[in-house]
Structures are given as C-alpha cells and as structure tokens.
Design an enzyme around this catalytic site. Structure first.
Site, PDB file in Angstrom:
ATOM      1  N   TYR B 105       0.830  -1.205   0.000  1.00 24.31           N
ATOM      2  CA  TYR B 105       0.000   0.000   0.000  1.00 24.31           C
ATOM      3  C   TYR B 105       0.864   1.254   0.000  1.00 24.31           C
ATOM      4  CZ  TYR B 105      -4.320  -2.488   1.266  1.00 24.31           C
ATOM      5  OH  TYR B 105      -5.413  -3.297   1.269  1.00 24.31           O
ATOM      6  N   TYR B 144      -1.122 -10.018   0.656  1.00 29.07           N
ATOM      7  CA  TYR B 144      -0.020  -9.544   1.504  1.00 29.07           C
ATOM      8  C   TYR B 144      -0.126 -10.125   2.910  1.00 29.07           C
ATOM      9  CZ  TYR B 144      -3.523  -6.056   3.011  1.00 29.07           C
ATOM     10  OH  TYR B 144      -4.651  -5.440   3.470  1.00 29.07           O
ATOM     11  N   ARG B 154      -3.629 -11.630   3.810  1.00 31.51           N
ATOM     12  CA  ARG B 154      -4.889 -11.143   3.250  1.00 31.51           C
ATOM     13  C   ARG B 154      -5.046 -11.670   1.833  1.00 31.51           C
ATOM     14  NH1 ARG B 154      -8.003  -7.385   4.521  1.00 31.51           N
ATOM     15  NH2 ARG B 154      -9.431  -9.091   4.118  1.00 31.51           N
ATOM     16  N   HIS B 157      -7.802  -8.233  -2.430  1.00 31.26           N
ATOM     17  CA  HIS B 157      -9.064  -7.557  -2.112  1.00 31.26           C
ATOM     18  C   HIS B 157      -8.986  -6.084  -2.470  1.00 31.26           C
ATOM     19  CE1 HIS B 157      -6.554  -6.843   1.419  1.00 31.26           C
ATOM     20  NE2 HIS B 157      -7.234  -5.729   1.586  1.00 31.26           N
ATOM     21  N   HIS B 159     -10.823  -2.482  -1.118  1.00 34.58           N
ATOM     22  CA  HIS B 159     -11.676  -1.848  -0.106  1.00 34.58           C
ATOM     23  C   HIS B 159     -12.684  -0.942  -0.798  1.00 34.58           C
ATOM     24  CE1 HIS B 159      -9.096  -2.973   3.383  1.00 34.58           C
ATOM     25  NE2 HIS B 159      -8.146  -2.970   2.481  1.00 34.58           N
TER      26      HIS B 159
HETATM   27 FE   LIG Z   1      -6.363  -4.165   2.685  1.00 32.59          FE
END
Ligand SMILES: [Fe+2]
Lengths: 202, 238
Positions: B105, B144, B154, B157, B159
């Site tokens: 991110y 990740y 995770r 995905h 958000h």
């Molecule tokens: Fe996330």
C-alpha cells in the site's frame, strides 16, 4: 431481510489501517484528486454559533487510536438537514458532512462547525441538537454510529426522545460534549469498558 | 430524493464486533449492546455527491496517479448498487483503495518489503449512474502478509466505501476475487458467516472482459432499503 423479493445488505468489513488511501489520500500526500472530500461541513457565511469539537477515540486497553477516521453529519442552525430533508432546503452554506482523520501522532480529531438546531423525531417531537458520528478503523468490523450532544443544552437533552431511550441513564453523559471554553467542546469516545460510549443501531 | 425510514440492519449478517480471530477487534469492540431505535432524519438524510465533482480519470487506477500505466494484471471491476428492495440507487459515491500488484500500500504505515509502484496511487472513485451502475479500471492487487497470527495473509481484495441517500446507509466493505484460496483462510473475511462472506466474492465476468487488454470482475452492492407504505403511523413513538 428474509422475503423472497428482497436483497440482503452487503455485509460490512473493517476499513483496516490504510483507510486514508481511499478516503483522505491528500492527507498522505497522494495527489489523485484536487483535494480531500469533507474537509469542512460549513462554508463562509453559515448561520449559527461557531463551535469546535475536539476529542480522541480510546480502546478497551486505554490506548488512543491514531488510525481512526470519523465522519460527521448534522443539520443547519434551524435543524434542517442539507441532504434530502423533506421539510425543505437547508442553509446553502451548510453541507452538513465532514470527514475527519485523527492525527497520526496524537490521535486527536477536531471538527469545526456550527451548532445544529433541533430536528424532529418521526413522531414530531424535537430531538436535542446533535451531530451524528460514524467511526471506522482497523479492528472495527462494522462502522460505529454515535451522536455528539451538548452538555449545555440540558433542557433540550431532557426532552430528546432518542436520549430517553437509553435505558441506563448514567450512560447518557457519554454522549454529552463537555464545554471547555466559549464555543469549544470536548468529546472523548471510549470504544470498550469503563465509560464506554453509547453506540446506536439506528 | 428518497425519504422514509430504513429497515433495521441485520446484525447477524454483518460481522459481530468482537471476533477473536481478528485480534485487533478484541479491544476495539464495544462490550455493551447497541442502542437500537428506528431511524430518524439524522440517518434518513445524507450528503449528496454529483458526478460533476469527478475528474476524467478518477475511476481509472491504472492511469490516475501519474498518467503512466501501473504494473500488474489489468482488470475491470464493475457492478450495480441496489437497495434491499432491489431498486437501483443512483448518485452513490463509491471510493475504493487497494494494494499494488505486489501487495504493498502507498501508506506511511505500510512497511511490507514489496516495493511501491511509482505509477500506482491506489485510490479511485466514481458516482453511480441513473441505473445504479459503476465501473473502475485498475490492476489486480497482490495478497499480503499482516501481523495477526504468525503467518496470516490477506487474500487479494479491494476496499469499498459506499454512500447511499442517507447517512444510515454508510458502508465500508471489501471485495474478494472468485477462486482465491486465501479467502477461506483469512481471519478478516472469516469475521463473517460463510454465506455472508460469499456475498463479497466477485465472480469473473468474461462478458465484460476486454480481449487482449483486461479481465473483468463483477461486484454488486446492496444498501439498506427504506420502508414503503401509505399507512405510516408516525404517532406511536420512534
Ligand atoms: Fe487491505
């Protein structure tokens, strides 16, 4: 919903630790949009008493959340909502909505706005002045709804049908912003444990 | 403009607040029951967003950061926003954010060793059309690892943050990708019952794929619906 022709609401998931990328990218220095949305719920010329509400959000271990994000929604000084109020248009200088990221270092959040007026309940009785809050963060699976009321509106608070529905009366004070100066209020939110803030399902 | 009271949220369908498999929830979950009432004007009204505030590339995460294409598998994510009455909801602001193709991110608090992509910001937004439809172009985010269990990952995905016509419809959720073996292993996806979790898994949509360019995934979103009746009795309390 269980009827055949109805759909079920999309289930919630946590906003996670990186919610700012999506909702306040400019705060992170990511320039995709000209600015972040919801930086203020009012514009120059909004009618009513100027106020600030400052606070923190603490968890059940007493730690201040530094990754929390709040949104606020409120009526104008006459108690009219800007978005779709069936009673008519609100003050054009009140947008009513703000998005507030807590400070990454201190966890403090701050809302500069005007004090809202009283809006009616469905049965017509007036609610006390309040600002609706919606709180999301890592570890919060479904956004939490609460309301900021004002301790110096004791008459209106005593007559508010929503506050009256809180069974444990001593918990009402968790919804009352404390007046700490002229137009300055303090509203600290506790997610869990002693002094836990009242959260709503409205 | 839509008005009227919302159906109450089905709290057994949403995740509970306290989900020990997702450790952070343990200290951030209220321990007292929510105070449940019918909606009021404060929930039945909400901010309004027009399409006129959107820039031409706001919904194109492949290009919207620098104008040069982001690295990764190019995809279309599209769908409709409906309410529980199965009616399209127009004018809904949808904001999305995601990791890059490597699972990293662009955020000050993400220190994962996968590198940033200089051409990927990771956010996009759009407003639904009259028929409730929306569309994004992006790259498929990487899986990740995250600190929870020793080896929790995770699934891929995206958000999603969604507004409706009332503040009481406000929703944040995550979209997963059909066929990802990490979904069933994810403590966050598993805060939901399996049937609810399934509602967040977007199927591959070959009809919307662009040959020689991008695959497509379909994700429909359902917001709270409003009660419809001519016989509303508003004199009997909230
Ligand atoms: Fe996330």
């Amino acid at each position: 919903m269980s009827g055949r022709d109805y759909l079920r609401e999309t289930p919630s998931q946590t906003a996670g630790p990186y919610v700012h990328i999506g909702l306040t990218p400019n705060l992170l220095g990511t320039r995709v949009y000209p600015g972040d949305l919801g930086t203020s719920p009012i514009r120059e010329g909004a009618r009513g008493e100027r106020i600030t509400i400052t606070g923190t959000v603490r968890d059940g271990a007493g730690m201040v959340l530094r990754d929390v994000l709040l949104e606020s929604w409120q009526a104008d000084a006459d108690g009219i909502y800007p978005g779709g109020d069936p009673r008519g248009p609100a003050d054009p200088n009140v947008t009513g909505w703000a998005r507030i990221a807590a400070d990454f270092e201190t966890g403090e959040w701050r809302l500069e706005t005007i004090k809202p007026g009283r809006a009616p309940c469905p049965d017509g009785r007036p609610m006390a002045p309040h600002v609706a809050l919606w709180i999301v963060a890592r570890g919060i699976n479904t956004g939490l709804q609460t309301r900021v009321y004002f301790e110096d509106e004791s008459e209106a608070n005593a007559a508010c049908p929503v506050l009256a529905r809180i069974e444990h009366k001593e918990r009402v004070q968790t919804l009352l912003a404390r007046r700490v100066g002229a137009g300055d209020y303090r509203f600290d939110i506790v997610l869990q444990g002693a002094g836990e803030t009242v959260f709503f399902d409205l | 403009m839509d008005s009227g009271p919302f159906y109450p949220r089905d709290r057994g369908w949403h995740p509970p607040a306290y989900t020990p498999g997702y450790k952070t929830s343990m200290t951030r979950a209220p321990s007292r029951p929510l105070v449940a009432l019918g909606s009021t004007l404060s929930e039945e009204t909400g901010p309004v967003f027009g399409r006129d505030m959107l820039g031409p590339r706001d919904n194109d995460l492949v290009l919207n950061f620098t104008g040069e294409p982001a690295l990764g598998e190019r995809i279309i994510v599209h769908g409709r926003v409906l309410d529980e009455n199965a009616r399209a909801v127009p004018g809904v602001l949808i904001e999305i954010w995601q990791a890059n193709a490597g699972g990293r991110y662009r955020h000050r608090n993400d220190g994962y060793l996968a590198p940033l992509d200089p051409n990927f910001g990771g956010c996009g937004r759009t407003v639904t059309g009259a028929d409730g439809t929306y569309e994004f172009r992006t790259i498929r985010p990487g899986a990740y690892p995250w600190p929870n269990g020793v080896n929790d990952w995770r699934p891929m995905h995206i958000h999603f943050s969604v507004f409706g016509s009332g503040f009481g419809q406000r929703l944040i959720t995550q979209m997963y990708f059909e066929g990802d073996p990490l979904i069933a292993r994810c403590p966050i996806a598993n805060t939901l019952a399996p049937e609810a979790r399934e509602a967040l898994v977007a199927p591959l949509d070959m009809h919307r794929a662009i040959p020689m360019d991008a695959l497509a995934w379909r994700f429909d979103i359902v917001l709270r619906g409003r009660r419809q009746t001519f016989f509303e009795n508003r004199a009997e309390g909230l």
